[in-house]
Design a protein around this motif. Structure first.
Motif, PDB file in Angstrom:
ATOM      1  N   ALA A  62       0.856  -1.186   0.000  1.00 38.46           N
ATOM      2  CA  ALA A  62       0.000   0.000   0.000  1.00 38.46           C
ATOM      3  C   ALA A  62       0.892   1.236   0.000  1.00 38.46           C
ATOM      4  O   ALA A  62       1.834   1.325   0.796  1.00 38.46           O
ATOM      5  CB  ALA A  62      -0.914  -0.008   1.215  1.00 38.46           C
ATOM      6  N   ASN A  63       0.600   2.167  -0.847  1.00 33.79           N
ATOM      7  CA  ASN A  63       1.399   3.381  -0.982  1.00 33.79           C
ATOM      8  C   ASN A  63       1.113   4.352   0.163  1.00 33.79           C
ATOM      9  O   ASN A  63       0.009   4.876   0.278  1.00 33.79           O
ATOM     10  CB  ASN A  63       1.082   4.045  -2.326  1.00 33.79           C
ATOM     11  CG  ASN A  63       1.871   5.317  -2.528  1.00 33.79           C
ATOM     12  OD1 ASN A  63       2.947   5.485  -1.981  1.00 33.79           O
ATOM     13  ND2 ASN A  63       1.308   6.223  -3.303  1.00 33.79           N
ATOM     14  N   GLY A  64       2.107   4.575   1.009  1.00 33.57           N
ATOM     15  CA  GLY A  64       1.992   5.571   2.063  1.00 33.57           C
ATOM     16  C   GLY A  64       1.114   5.183   3.232  1.00 33.57           C
ATOM     17  O   GLY A  64       0.588   6.052   3.932  1.00 33.57           O
ATOM     18  N   VAL A  65       0.965   3.890   3.475  1.00 32.95           N
ATOM     19  CA  VAL A  65       0.120   3.421   4.576  1.00 32.95           C
ATOM     20  C   VAL A  65       0.999   2.702   5.605  1.00 32.95           C
ATOM     21  O   VAL A  65       1.809   1.850   5.260  1.00 32.95           O
ATOM     22  CB  VAL A  65      -0.986   2.467   4.075  1.00 32.95           C
ATOM     23  CG1 VAL A  65      -1.834   1.964   5.250  1.00 32.95           C
ATOM     24  CG2 VAL A  65      -1.860   3.162   3.038  1.00 32.95           C
ATOM     25  N   SER A  66       0.815   3.064   6.860  1.00 34.15           N
ATOM     26  CA  SER A  66       1.502   2.393   7.959  1.00 34.15           C
ATOM     27  C   SER A  66       0.483   1.799   8.901  1.00 34.15           C
ATOM     28  O   SER A  66      -0.677   2.223   8.933  1.00 34.15           O
ATOM     29  CB  SER A  66       2.408   3.374   8.715  1.00 34.15           C
ATOM     30  OG  SER A  66       3.507   3.742   7.917  1.00 34.15           O
ATOM     31  N   ASN A  67       0.929   0.817   9.675  1.00 35.10           N
ATOM     32  CA  ASN A  67       0.076   0.110  10.612  1.00 35.10           C
ATOM     33  C   ASN A  67       0.697   0.243  11.997  1.00 35.10           C
ATOM     34  O   ASN A  67       1.844  -0.158  12.199  1.00 35.10           O
ATOM     35  CB  ASN A  67      -0.024  -1.362  10.195  1.00 35.10           C
ATOM     36  CG  ASN A  67      -1.066  -2.126  10.979  1.00 35.10           C
ATOM     37  OD1 ASN A  67      -1.417  -1.779  12.097  1.00 35.10           O
ATOM     38  ND2 ASN A  67      -1.549  -3.195  10.378  1.00 35.10           N
ATOM     39  N   LEU A  68      -0.048   0.831  12.920  1.00 33.29           N
ATOM     40  CA  LEU A  68       0.402   0.895  14.307  1.00 33.29           C
ATOM     41  C   LEU A  68       0.022  -0.433  14.950  1.00 33.29           C
ATOM     42  O   LEU A  68      -1.134  -0.676  15.281  1.00 33.29           O
ATOM     43  CB  LEU A  68      -0.247   2.065  15.045  1.00 33.29           C
ATOM     44  CG  LEU A  68       0.203   2.268  16.484  1.00 33.29           C
ATOM     45  CD1 LEU A  68       1.699   2.594  16.565  1.00 33.29           C
ATOM     46  CD2 LEU A  68      -0.615   3.374  17.139  1.00 33.29           C
ATOM     47  N   LEU A  69       0.997  -1.300  15.065  1.00 43.10           N
ATOM     48  CA  LEU A  69       0.754  -2.661  15.527  1.00 43.10           C
ATOM     49  C   LEU A  69       0.671  -2.764  17.051  1.00 43.10           C
ATOM     50  O   LEU A  69       0.135  -3.744  17.572  1.00 43.10           O
ATOM     51  CB  LEU A  69       1.842  -3.584  14.986  1.00 43.10           C
ATOM     52  CG  LEU A  69       1.851  -3.662  13.455  1.00 43.10           C
ATOM     53  CD1 LEU A  69       3.181  -4.151  12.941  1.00 43.10           C
ATOM     54  CD2 LEU A  69       0.723  -4.541  12.982  1.00 43.10           C
TER      55      LEU A  69
END
Length: 157
Positions: free
Chosen positions: A71-78
């Protein structure tokens, strides 16, 4: 409040902090320990990052985020957790805002956060809603029978 990158020396204290929150099962704590070990062994990079909130030499919070691969420019706060003695005092919000600002500087567009539907996670879900996250998706029975995965989303840019 001092937010900094974690170091290898923080590992035991971070696992203990996560245990104190009572949101993690023993097998999940083992997985967190393995993830931290891999993080230090594989080298530090901007796509996966562990942060800690330190005060008077004691770790009060932990956060871990990773870039979503396809995904372009997507982060996941895990993971984000604050020691119970410091919860409901604005510390988690300040920590979350720090993560968001860091991701904005990196040009990230969206931050997603996944959590459980269990009643014991209601305060967690309320925290995300209070901080401008919308429930974007629900995957029924994801974690266990009767336990859905809820995905929250916030546009950063």
């Amino acid at each position: 409040m001092k937010i900094r990158d974690v170091t290898h020396e923080d590992k035991a204290a971070l696992i203990s902090l996560c245990q104190i929150t009572e949101l993690f099962q023993p097998n999940e704590l083992e997985e967190l320990s393995s993830m931290l070990s891999a993080y230090f062994e594989d080298g530090l990079d901007g796509e996966h990052k562990w942060l800690t909130d330190e005060e008077d030499g004691q770790l009060r919070g932990v956060a871990y985020y990773a870039e979503e691969t396809f995904a372009n420019g997507v982060s996941n706060l895990l993971l984000i957790a604050v020691h119970p003695e410091y919860q409901r005092k604005g510390r988690g919000t300040e920590f979350l805002r720090h993560v968001e600002a860091e991701l904005r500087r990196m040009g990230k567009r969206i931050l997603i956060i996944e959590t459980s539907s269990l009643d014991s996670f209601e305060a967690t879900r309320a925290f995300y809603r209070k901080n401008g996250y919308d429930e974007e998706a629900r995957i029924r029975e994801y974690y266990n029978p009767g336990e859905d995965k809820i995905v929250f989303r916030k546009v950063l840019l």
